[in-house]
Scaffold this motif. Structure first.
Motif, PDB file in Angstrom:
ATOM      1  N   GLU A  42      64.988  93.408  27.841  1.00 42.52           N
ATOM      2  CA  GLU A  42      64.958  94.098  26.563  1.00 42.52           C
ATOM      3  C   GLU A  42      65.161  93.155  25.398  1.00 42.52           C
ATOM      4  O   GLU A  42      65.667  92.047  25.545  1.00 42.52           O
ATOM      5  CB  GLU A  42      66.041  95.184  26.553  1.00 42.52           C
ATOM      6  N   SER A  43      64.777  93.634  24.239  1.00 42.64           N
ATOM      7  CA  SER A  43      64.929  92.893  23.004  1.00 42.64           C
ATOM      8  C   SER A  43      66.351  92.332  22.883  1.00 42.64           C
ATOM      9  O   SER A  43      67.318  93.051  23.086  1.00 42.64           O
ATOM     10  CB  SER A  43      64.638  93.846  21.851  1.00 42.64           C
ATOM     11  N   GLY A  44      66.451  91.040  22.577  1.00 43.97           N
ATOM     12  CA  GLY A  44      67.749  90.425  22.368  1.00 43.97           C
ATOM     13  C   GLY A  44      68.414  89.888  23.619  1.00 43.97           C
ATOM     14  O   GLY A  44      69.536  89.405  23.571  1.00 43.97           O
ATOM     15  N   CYS A  45      67.727  89.939  24.771  1.00 44.46           N
ATOM     16  CA  CYS A  45      68.375  89.515  26.015  1.00 44.46           C
ATOM     17  C   CYS A  45      68.336  87.999  26.196  1.00 44.46           C
ATOM     18  O   CYS A  45      68.895  87.482  27.155  1.00 44.46           O
ATOM     19  CB  CYS A  45      67.774  90.217  27.223  1.00 44.46           C
ATOM     20  N   LYS A  47      65.384  85.900  25.925  1.00 42.44           N
ATOM     21  CA  LYS A  47      64.121  85.340  26.410  1.00 42.44           C
ATOM     22  C   LYS A  47      63.616  84.226  25.494  1.00 42.44           C
ATOM     23  O   LYS A  47      63.275  83.141  25.955  1.00 42.44           O
ATOM     24  CB  LYS A  47      63.043  86.440  26.513  1.00 42.44           C
ATOM     25  N   SER A  48      63.576  84.523  24.200  1.00 46.78           N
ATOM     26  CA  SER A  48      63.025  83.526  23.272  1.00 46.78           C
ATOM     27  C   SER A  48      63.924  82.299  23.182  1.00 46.78           C
ATOM     28  O   SER A  48      63.426  81.173  23.182  1.00 46.78           O
ATOM     29  CB  SER A  48      62.828  84.128  21.883  1.00 46.78           C
ATOM     30  N   LEU A  49      65.238  82.494  23.123  1.00 47.90           N
ATOM     31  CA  LEU A  49      66.134  81.335  23.040  1.00 47.90           C
ATOM     32  C   LEU A  49      65.949  80.438  24.254  1.00 47.90           C
ATOM     33  O   LEU A  49      65.930  79.215  24.139  1.00 47.90           O
ATOM     34  CB  LEU A  49      67.593  81.785  22.914  1.00 47.90           C
TER      35      LEU A  49
HETATM   36  N1  LIG Z   1      68.637  82.219  14.689  1.00 49.23           N
HETATM   37  C1  LIG Z   1      69.524  83.083  15.223  1.00 49.23           C
HETATM   38  N2  LIG Z   1      70.706  83.298  14.602  1.00 49.23           N
HETATM   39  C2  LIG Z   1      71.619  84.156  15.114  1.00 49.23           C
HETATM   40  N3  LIG Z   1      71.434  84.845  16.258  1.00 49.23           N
HETATM   41  C3  LIG Z   1      70.279  84.695  16.914  1.00 49.23           C
HETATM   42  C4  LIG Z   1      69.256  83.796  16.437  1.00 49.23           C
HETATM   43  N4  LIG Z   1      68.215  83.852  17.305  1.00 49.23           N
HETATM   44  C5  LIG Z   1      68.570  84.728  18.261  1.00 49.23           C
HETATM   45  N5  LIG Z   1      69.816  85.225  18.045  1.00 49.23           N
HETATM   46  C6  LIG Z   1      70.527  86.187  18.912  1.00 49.23           C
HETATM   47  O1  LIG Z   1      70.497  85.694  20.229  1.00 49.23           O
HETATM   48  C7  LIG Z   1      70.245  86.724  21.167  1.00 49.23           C
HETATM   49  C8  LIG Z   1      69.015  86.408  21.994  1.00 49.23           C
HETATM   50  O2  LIG Z   1      67.892  86.375  21.132  1.00 49.23           O
HETATM   51  P1  LIG Z   1      66.391  86.114  21.642  1.00 49.23           P
HETATM   52  O3  LIG Z   1      65.566  85.939  20.412  1.00 49.23           O
HETATM   53  O4  LIG Z   1      66.374  85.030  22.638  1.00 49.23           O
HETATM   54  O5  LIG Z   1      66.049  87.502  22.321  1.00 49.23           O
HETATM   55  P2  LIG Z   1      64.672  87.972  23.000  1.00 49.23           P
HETATM   56  O6  LIG Z   1      65.008  88.311  24.397  1.00 49.23           O
HETATM   57  O7  LIG Z   1      63.604  86.976  22.755  1.00 49.23           O
HETATM   58  O8  LIG Z   1      64.378  89.320  22.193  1.00 49.23           O
HETATM   59  P3  LIG Z   1      62.983  89.942  21.677  1.00 49.23           P
HETATM   60  O9  LIG Z   1      62.400  90.686  22.838  1.00 49.23           O
HETATM   61  O10 LIG Z   1      63.443  90.894  20.600  1.00 49.23           O
HETATM   62  O11 LIG Z   1      62.132  88.834  21.167  1.00 49.23           O
HETATM   63  C9  LIG Z   1      70.126  88.004  20.344  1.00 49.23           C
HETATM   64  O12 LIG Z   1      71.380  88.655  20.384  1.00 49.23           O
HETATM   65  C10 LIG Z   1      69.822  87.518  18.954  1.00 49.23           C
HETATM   66  O13 LIG Z   1      70.309  88.429  17.994  1.00 49.23           O
END
Ligand SMILES: Nc1ncnc2c1ncn2[C@@H]1O[C@H](COP(=O)(O)OP(=O)(O)OP(=O)(O)O)[C@@H](O)[C@H]1O
Ligand SMILES: Nc1ncnc2c1ncn2[C@@H]1O[C@H](COP(=O)(O)OP(=O)(O)OP(=O)(O)O)[C@@H](O)[C@H]1O
Ligand code: SF4
Ligand code: SF4
Ligand SMILES: [Mg+2]
Ligand SMILES: [Mg+2]
Lengths: 331, 326
Positions: A42-45, A47-49
């Motif tokens: 899910e969003s925020g888990c 993945k992107s980081l």
């Molecule tokens: N630049 C940032 N500053 C502060 N918090 C961040 C930053 N980038 C990501 N986060 C936090 O880190 C966590 C993981 O974010 P990430 O972008 O990796 O999620 P994701 O799985 O890719 O979500 P999505 O499906 O919405 O793209 C989230 O809680 C997000 O709010």
């Protein structure tokens, strides 16, 4: 995961913190050449980081505080920014969700692709353009000669995404990280892009890390799947094993919540009660404990490690033996 | 609504064009024929899905139904009342019965209003509730869409995209309208949240008899929620059929291509299925191909297809299809 060649990309115990909270926590997976590893959740888990860490592109707020990432013998996490710049594009590339946001609006697409090629290859502008033209043809853009001289706004979303893919692939990287590459596209264009990625994998042996939240896309193209929940890997398995016999309550509920062809119309879909905890709510125990139908006291106190369920299928759950109860909940 | 026996929505021969007619850019501008000669009827408690590629005219059609966009021709009746040419007061009254949930929650919420104020606004403006009753109703609406009553004091930026979309849905549901136009309402939501919202929309329909025009490109969602499906291509309907007929026996080549393109969340089914991948992309609606607009991408196209536009014609099983060869 059946017998696999040696991994090309290896993420080991990756931990990334933001403001003291482990938003990516102890994440490990391997990708072999010619394989597609899907990261879902899910969003925020996280993945992107995770994908940004692989590329050395973490935002300033985020710090990698543990683990390592290797590409063959190359230790990516030890690279300086300068060394990383050399590796990006050549060894490892990324495509993002929003193609229009990542292309320079003031430069023709041909010159953007050629510039990417010249970053790693000492060739003339003319040679780089030849290469770019070839690349556009490879990604299925009709009339590449004309397209080379157009600006991003003159192209559709699907074409812009192909331009992004061209830029990412022009130097034949061995690993491609694709962060939601088709989410912004129409299904007919998505099907074309997925077919293109399959071709890359089979013809060039590219290893792909595909980030998506679309279980249909996973079912279409992934060899292996890592399901992430609140920054951790909940379950990791070969794609067939994961869909046929999920071994983590979260995965099972997630799959049950997707409408399928067998559903009765307007029947209730399975849902997951509650919501994903925010990083400041992460406790010592299992991060799914607040929403899990199988939760016990042990879950709330102690983080479950990844247990091996056989055949490379692993699940981070204390109660795998009670998974049949989830199947009943979901039905 | 005024006439309880009238259809919730009745559209006849509606066309919506952009540009080209005087205005700032004069007659030299190209005319974008976003919607062309569309007929659609929606009954009480019915869910009609509208599917088609980006740019085919789904949002334009939706905006026209709620009166945000004026058609160049045609008639649109909501609960028996004509929308086209209606004065502001009448339109305002009609709007109460037709609510819209937009694609992008970020654009439909005021960043400076608490979500409680946002959700409660239609109730307050129409004098349906005030004071403690308003607060309680807002709390109920928020709970209904999976948020919490305490969230009423927060601002949109304190929510995720998915949560913001729930706020939008809560507001649309506030007046218990007869027709809700849902423009890609769950596309931005996570899978587990999506299921909650779909369940919610269905439950609300069972309880109140509300009708939906459900715009989506996700055919598994469409199959789940709709009674009837309309497929749109470059501003025209190319296939209309009941849910079962539509999914068991899709007829238009474009429909079949769409179905084949939507990946099924089952690796065995998905990898075993027959592929029917379309080449090329949607042509520009400023320059619609002659004859059948789909002929530039259609695997079955013959000479007649580029010359004569096929009309929607009824088939034995009740489906209506616009194709010379299907
Ligand atoms: N630049 C940032 N500053 C502060 N918090 C961040 C930053 N980038 C990501 N986060 C936090 O880190 C966590 C993981 O974010 P990430 O972008 O990796 O999620 P994701 O799985 O890719 O979500 P999505 O499906 O919405 O793209 C989230 O809680 C997000 O709010
Ligand atoms: N205000 C406008 N002025 C000019 N052209 C417009 C305007 N609004 C829409 N269009 C054009 O009309 C066509 C139909 O657009 P519309 O937004 O209805 O498509 P859609 O089916 O909703 O697409 P999507 O799935 O991307 O939301 C498109 O070509 C669009 O560019
Ligand atoms: S460890 Fe406990 S709370 Fe976590 S998924 Fe397993 S049963 Fe549920
Ligand atoms: S009329 Fe011709 S071009 Fe159009 S859908 Fe039918 S076969 Fe294809
Ligand atoms: Mg992301
Ligand atoms: Mg739209």
């Amino acid at each position: 995961m059946s017998v696999e060649p040696r991994p090309l990309l290896s993420v080991e115990k990756l931990t990334i913190e933001i403001g003291g909270a482990a938003v990516v926590d102890d994440v490990s997976f391997d990708v072999a050449p010619g394989r597609v590893m899907a990261l879902v959740g899910e969003s925020g888990c996280g993945k992107s980081l995770t994908s940004y860490a692989i590329l050395g592109l973490l935002p300033a707020a985020a710090k990698q505080t543990g683990g390592r990432i290797r590409l063959d013998e190359l230790e990516l996490s030890a690279l300086s920014e300068r060394e990383f710049r050399k590796a990006r594009g050549k060894d490892i590339s990324i495509i993002f969700q929003e193609p229009s946001a990542s292309l320079d609006p003031l430069t023709t697409v041909g010159s953007q692709i050629a510039a990417a090629y010249r970053t790693h290859n000492d060739v003339s502008q003319a040679e780089a353009y030849d290469k770019a033209r070839q690349m556009l043809a490879d990604v299925g853009i009709p009339d590449p000669d004309r397209r080379l001289h157009q600006y991003p706004f003159e192209l559709s979303g699907g074409m812009c995404q192909r331009i992004m893919i061209s830029i990412a692939l022009i130097c034949s990287p061995r690993v491609l990280v694709a962060d939601e590459p088709t989410t912004a596209l129409d299904v007919t264009i998505q099907a074309q892009i997925l077919d293109l990625m399959k071709k890359l994998v089979s013809e060039r042996g590219t290893a792909i890390v595909l980030i998506t939240h679309d279980m249909g896309v996973v079912a279409d193209i992934a060899d292996d799947v890592a399901v992430m929940y609140a920054g951790r890997v909940a379950e990791i398995a070969g794609v067939h094993s994961l869909f046929a016999k999920p071994q983590h309550p979260y995965t099972a509920l997630l799959l049950a919540s997707v409408p399928t062809l067998d559903d009765l119309p307007k029947a209730d879909l399975a849902t997951i009660e509650g919501r994903v905890p925010t990083p400041d709510e992460f406790g010592a125990g299992c991060r799914f404990a607040g929403r899990c139908p199988l939760v016990t006291d042990k879950c709330r106190i102690e983080q479950p490690p990844l247990f091996d369920c056989g055949d490379g299928h692993r699940s981070a759950c204390w109660h795998i033996d009670r998974m049949h109860e989830i199947v009943e909940v979901a039905a | 609504m005024s006439d309880p026996n009238a259809h919730v929505l009745e559209m006849r021969d509606v066309a919506v064009h952009f540009g080209g007619r005087g205005g700032l850019f004069g007659a030299s501008g190209q005319v974008v024929k976003a919607v062309n000669g569309v007929d659609l009827t929606i009954g009480r408690g019915e869910t009609v899905a509208l599917v088609g590629e980006s740019g085919c005219g789904k949002s334009t059609l939706s905006n026209t139904i709620v009166g945000l966009q004026a058609p160049v021709s045609g008639s649109i009746r909501v609960g028996g009342e004509e929308v086209v040419g209606a004065d502001r007061r009448k339109l305002n009254d009609i709007r109460r019965h037709v609510q819209m949930i937009f694609q992008d929650p970020a654009l439909s919420l005021d960043p400076r209003s608490t979500i409680g104020a946002t959700v409660g606004e239609p109730l307050k403006v129409r004098g349906v509730a005030k004071g403690a009753a308003l607060k309680q109703r807002v709390g109920e609406l928020l709970t209904q869409v999976g948020l919490r009553a305490e969230h009423a004091d927060r601002y949109p930026h304190q929510f995720s995209g998915g949560q913001r979309q729930r706020v939008v849905i809560a507001r649309a549901l506030a007046l218990e309208p007869g027709l809700v136009i849902c423009d890609e309402p769950v596309s931005a939501l996570d899978v587990s949240v999506r299921a909650q919202i779909l369940n919610l929309l269905v439950a609300l329909q069972k309880r109140t008899g509300v009708s939906y025009l459900f715009v989506s490109h996700d055919l598994s969602v469409v199959r789940h929620i709709c009674d009837r499906v309309v497929v749109m291509y470059l501003g025209r309907f190319v296939e209309i059929a009941d849910r079962a007929t539509f999914f068991d026996n899709p007829k238009h080549p474009y429909t079949r291509a769409l179905m084949s393109a939507v990946p099924q969340a089952d690796p065995v089914v998905q990898r075993g299925k027959e592929r029917y991948v379309l080449s090329g992309e949607l042509p520009s609606p400023a320059n619609i191909p002659s004859g059948c607009a789909f002929h530039t991408r259609c695997p079955l196209a013959t000479e007649i297809c580029s010359q004569v536009r096929p009309e929607l014609t009824p088939r034995d099983d009740g489906a209506r299809v616009a194709c010379h060869h299907a």
